[in-house]
Scaffold this motif. Structure first.
Motif, PDB file in Angstrom:
ATOM      1  N   SER A  32       0.863  -1.175   0.000  1.00 44.14           N
ATOM      2  CA  SER A  32       0.000   0.000   0.000  1.00 44.14           C
ATOM      3  C   SER A  32       0.898   1.222   0.000  1.00 44.14           C
ATOM      4  O   SER A  32       2.094   1.125   0.267  1.00 44.14           O
ATOM      5  N   ASP A  33       0.317   2.359  -0.307  1.00 47.71           N
ATOM      6  CA  ASP A  33       1.007   3.651  -0.257  1.00 47.71           C
ATOM      7  C   ASP A  33       0.250   4.505   0.764  1.00 47.71           C
ATOM      8  O   ASP A  33      -0.505   5.410   0.404  1.00 47.71           O
ATOM      9  N   ASP A  92      -4.878   4.455   1.316  1.00 51.26           N
ATOM     10  CA  ASP A  92      -3.878   4.075   0.323  1.00 51.26           C
ATOM     11  C   ASP A  92      -3.972   5.054  -0.839  1.00 51.26           C
ATOM     12  O   ASP A  92      -5.019   5.181  -1.470  1.00 51.26           O
ATOM     13  N   HIS A  93      -2.876   5.738  -1.102  1.00 52.03           N
ATOM     14  CA  HIS A  93      -2.803   6.671  -2.225  1.00 52.03           C
ATOM     15  C   HIS A  93      -2.717   5.876  -3.524  1.00 52.03           C
ATOM     16  O   HIS A  93      -1.920   4.949  -3.639  1.00 52.03           O
ATOM     17  N   ASP A  94      -3.540   6.224  -4.491  1.00 57.40           N
ATOM     18  CA  ASP A  94      -3.519   5.559  -5.790  1.00 57.40           C
ATOM     19  C   ASP A  94      -2.957   6.508  -6.837  1.00 57.40           C
ATOM     20  O   ASP A  94      -3.639   7.421  -7.302  1.00 57.40           O
ATOM     21  N   ASP A 102      -7.991   4.281  -1.459  1.00 60.69           N
ATOM     22  CA  ASP A 102      -8.567   3.105  -0.803  1.00 60.69           C
ATOM     23  C   ASP A 102      -8.499   3.267   0.709  1.00 60.69           C
ATOM     24  O   ASP A 102      -7.461   3.633   1.266  1.00 60.69           O
ATOM     25  N   PHE A 103      -9.583   2.948   1.372  1.00 61.10           N
ATOM     26  CA  PHE A 103      -9.677   3.020   2.830  1.00 61.10           C
ATOM     27  C   PHE A 103      -8.912   1.857   3.455  1.00 61.10           C
ATOM     28  O   PHE A 103      -9.096   0.711   3.070  1.00 61.10           O
ATOM     29  N   LEU A 104      -8.051   2.163   4.431  1.00 61.72           N
ATOM     30  CA  LEU A 104      -7.277   1.123   5.115  1.00 61.72           C
ATOM     31  C   LEU A 104      -7.690   0.927   6.572  1.00 61.72           C
ATOM     32  O   LEU A 104      -7.385  -0.109   7.162  1.00 61.72           O
ATOM     33  N   GLY A 105      -8.352   1.905   7.176  1.00 65.63           N
ATOM     34  CA  GLY A 105      -8.798   1.752   8.555  1.00 65.63           C
ATOM     35  C   GLY A 105      -8.947   3.090   9.251  1.00 65.63           C
ATOM     36  O   GLY A 105      -8.481   4.119   8.776  1.00 65.63           O
TER      37      GLY A 105
END
Length: 149
Positions: A32-33, A92-94, A102-105
């Motif tokens: 992830s970023d 998460d940077h796309d 994207d949601f990670l938490g």
């Protein structure tokens, strides 16, 4: 380290966003970023740098808060602090897609927790507003210090 300038002769608090571990992989490369967004009472207060290709990022960033927006900016007081709600979310940077990260938490802190001060790892949780293909995993290391003048 990112800092916000506050008048240290006044009451303020510092939220240190130190690191995370065990984040879920949101990218096809198995990584992830990640970056963190901090919201105070629903208003965006800080965004960390993006740490590329990492499931255990280290940010070492600090957010200093000496005023709150309640219509106009008002100085922080212990009474205002008690009612504060701080939401710390990891994303998460796309770089490839120009869309929503994207949601990670997420974790939520109450003002009285921050006022008491802490240095701890906090489990990241799901959020009903953000659906993920795989379950949220990981923890974030935060430190809070309240300085009353």
């Amino acid at each position: 380290m990112a800092h916000r300038i506050v008048d240290r002769k006044q009451t303020y608090f510092v939220l240190s966003i130190i690191e995370a571990k065990g984040l879920r992989a949101a990218d096809s490369n198995g990584k992830s970023d990640p970056f963190v967004v901090v919201r105070i009472n629903g208003q965006k207060a800080h965004k960390t740098n993006v740490i590329s290709k990492n499931l255990n990022p280290v940010w070492q960033e600090k957010l200093y808060v000496g005023t709150l927006k309640k219509g106009a900016s008002v100085p922080l007081t212990p009474d205002l602090m008690k009612d504060m709600l701080i939401v710390v979310s990891v994303w998460d940077h796309d770089a490839v897609t120009i869309g929503t990260p994207d949601f990670l938490g997420v974790c939520t802190l109450k003002g009285d927790e921050v006022q008491a001060g802490f240095d701890k790892w906090i489990k990241l949780n799901e959020d009903a507003d953000y659906k993920t293909k795989t379950p949220v995993t990981g923890e974030i290391h935060l430190r809070a210090k309240f300085v009353q003048k």
